[in-house]
Motif scaffolding. Sequence first.
Motif, short mmCIF file in Angstrom:
data_model
loop_
_atom_site.label_atom_id
_atom_site.label_comp_id
_atom_site.label_asym_id
_atom_site.label_seq_id
_atom_site.Cartn_x
_atom_site.Cartn_y
_atom_site.Cartn_z
N THR A 33 0.92 -33.19 12.73
CA THR A 33 1.17 -32.66 14.08
C THR A 33 0.69 -33.62 15.16
O THR A 33 1.22 -33.63 16.27
CB THR A 33 0.49 -31.30 14.27
OG1 THR A 33 -0.91 -31.41 13.98
CG2 THR A 33 1.11 -30.26 13.35
N TRP B 242 -0.77 -31.00 23.52
CA TRP B 242 -0.94 -31.77 22.29
C TRP B 242 -2.28 -31.45 21.62
O TRP B 242 -2.33 -31.22 20.40
CB TRP B 242 -0.86 -33.26 22.63
CG TRP B 242 -0.98 -34.17 21.45
CD1 TRP B 242 0.02 -34.52 20.57
CD2 TRP B 242 -2.17 -34.84 21.00
NE1 TRP B 242 -0.49 -35.37 19.60
CE2 TRP B 242 -1.82 -35.59 19.85
CE3 TRP B 242 -3.47 -34.90 21.46
CZ2 TRP B 242 -2.74 -36.37 19.16
CZ3 TRP B 242 -4.40 -35.67 20.77
CH2 TRP B 242 -4.03 -36.40 19.63
N THR C 216 -3.06 -25.97 14.69
CA THR C 216 -2.36 -26.10 13.41
C THR C 216 -3.36 -26.40 12.30
O THR C 216 -3.24 -25.88 11.18
CB THR C 216 -1.31 -27.23 13.47
OG1 THR C 216 -1.88 -28.43 14.00
CG2 THR C 216 -0.11 -26.82 14.31
N ALA D 161 1.14 -22.33 16.51
CA ALA D 161 0.43 -23.38 15.77
C ALA D 161 -0.25 -22.81 14.53
O ALA D 161 -0.26 -23.44 13.46
CB ALA D 161 -0.58 -24.07 16.68
N GLY E 248 7.37 -29.36 17.21
CA GLY E 248 7.21 -28.19 16.36
C GLY E 248 8.42 -27.88 15.49
O GLY E 248 8.28 -27.52 14.32
N CYS F 251 7.33 -32.99 24.95
CA CYS F 251 7.89 -31.92 24.13
C CYS F 251 8.80 -31.09 25.02
O CYS F 251 8.94 -31.36 26.22
CB CYS F 251 6.78 -31.07 23.51
SG CYS F 251 5.73 -30.21 24.71
N PHE G 204 4.72 -34.99 17.43
CA PHE G 204 4.52 -33.84 18.31
C PHE G 204 5.86 -33.14 18.56
O PHE G 204 6.45 -33.24 19.62
CB PHE G 204 3.91 -34.32 19.63
CG PHE G 204 3.47 -33.22 20.55
CD1 PHE G 204 3.01 -32.01 20.07
CD2 PHE G 204 3.53 -33.40 21.92
CE1 PHE G 204 2.62 -31.00 20.92
CE2 PHE G 204 3.14 -32.40 22.80
CZ PHE G 204 2.69 -31.20 22.29
N ILE H 69 -2.12 -31.63 7.75
CA ILE H 69 -1.39 -30.97 8.84
C ILE H 69 -1.82 -31.50 10.20
O ILE H 69 -1.01 -31.65 11.12
CB ILE H 69 -1.55 -29.43 8.76
CG1 ILE H 69 -0.62 -28.73 9.76
CG2 ILE H 69 -2.98 -29.01 8.98
CD1 ILE H 69 0.84 -28.92 9.49
N LEU I 70 2.34 -22.35 11.79
CA LEU I 70 2.70 -23.61 11.13
C LEU I 70 1.59 -24.07 10.18
O LEU I 70 1.87 -24.46 9.04
CB LEU I 70 2.97 -24.69 12.18
CG LEU I 70 3.29 -26.08 11.61
CD1 LEU I 70 4.55 -26.04 10.76
CD2 LEU I 70 3.46 -27.10 12.74
N GLU J 8 8.60 -30.12 12.50
CA GLU J 8 7.48 -29.86 11.58
C GLU J 8 7.73 -28.59 10.77
O GLU J 8 7.44 -28.55 9.56
CB GLU J 8 6.19 -29.76 12.37
CG GLU J 8 5.75 -31.10 12.93
CD GLU J 8 4.78 -31.01 14.08
OE1 GLU J 8 4.37 -32.06 14.59
OE2 GLU J 8 4.42 -29.87 14.48
N TRP K 19 -2.09 -27.99 20.13
CA TRP K 19 -1.20 -27.95 18.97
C TRP K 19 -1.90 -28.52 17.73
O TRP K 19 -1.89 -27.91 16.67
CB TRP K 19 0.07 -28.73 19.29
CG TRP K 19 1.12 -28.66 18.23
CD1 TRP K 19 1.56 -29.67 17.43
CD2 TRP K 19 1.90 -27.52 17.85
NE1 TRP K 19 2.54 -29.24 16.58
CE2 TRP K 19 2.77 -27.92 16.83
CE3 TRP K 19 1.93 -26.19 18.29
CZ2 TRP K 19 3.67 -27.05 16.22
CZ3 TRP K 19 2.83 -25.32 17.69
CH2 TRP K 19 3.68 -25.75 16.67
N VAL K 20 -2.51 -29.68 17.87
CA VAL K 20 -3.18 -30.32 16.73
C VAL K 20 -4.36 -29.48 16.26
O VAL K 20 -4.56 -29.27 15.06
CB VAL K 20 -3.63 -31.74 17.10
CG1 VAL K 20 -4.43 -32.36 15.96
CG2 VAL K 20 -2.44 -32.62 17.45
#
Length: 239
Positions: A59, A153, A160, A38, A65, A122, A63, A55, A41, A68, A156-157
């Motif tokens: 993201t 999730w 990133t 993450a 990767g 995912c 969802f 971003i 990215l 993205e 990841w958010v």
Amino acid sequence: MAESELTMVEPRERWPEGDFLRGARAAVPVLLGFVPFALVLGAQASQKGLAVYHIALMTGLNFGGGSEFAAIELWSSPPQVLLIVAMTLLVNSRHLLMGATLAPYLQHVPMKKVLPSLFFMCDESWAMGLADARQMKTAFSLAYFLGFSVCLWLTWVSFTALGAAIGPVLGDIHAYGFDMAFAAVFLVLLRGMWKGMRAASPWFVSLGAAALAYLTLPAGWYVLVGTLAGLAWACVRVK
């Protein structure tokens, strides 16, 4: 495992331990691989001129990767919107097959619960949800799936966005080797689904076709080529 084997046992909701929390705990090792990926990215996005909230919005709403990273690679000024949208759809097309794979296991769950839950699907949550149902020999647990997926999730958010914030400080993020973290996590997930060379032959056909397409076709096409090659080989084996 046959579908009947997954539904003829006691539902896990009656267990004393909540499946949502069990899924959240199972997500912890995967999160360790998500964090560096993450950050990579987010850092790449910041180097293309995207703000932190850009971003985070991307993201959070998409969802996936792989798509993205493809979008960031194609990002230019001004952005080629149609090309980015088409590539995102292409890379995310595997989710159609992943969702179809889960359909037989989710027949006992109301559609109004299934559709919002699959927003968080995912590669990792799909693989872990199926592996859990097969290992426990019971019906697919949507609570376990959500516990696992929501943790991924949120991580990841958050990371990133953090990567976008500190991207200018990191410089060349490839020098740290962070871009291999996600691949390592996925290889571990595949190990958990291993059932022998014969059963895994579609994986290898898909891998070979995807590698060839990656070397010879424009960015992103290797996903579709690898998927179709693996499906074709699986159909040939069934016949």
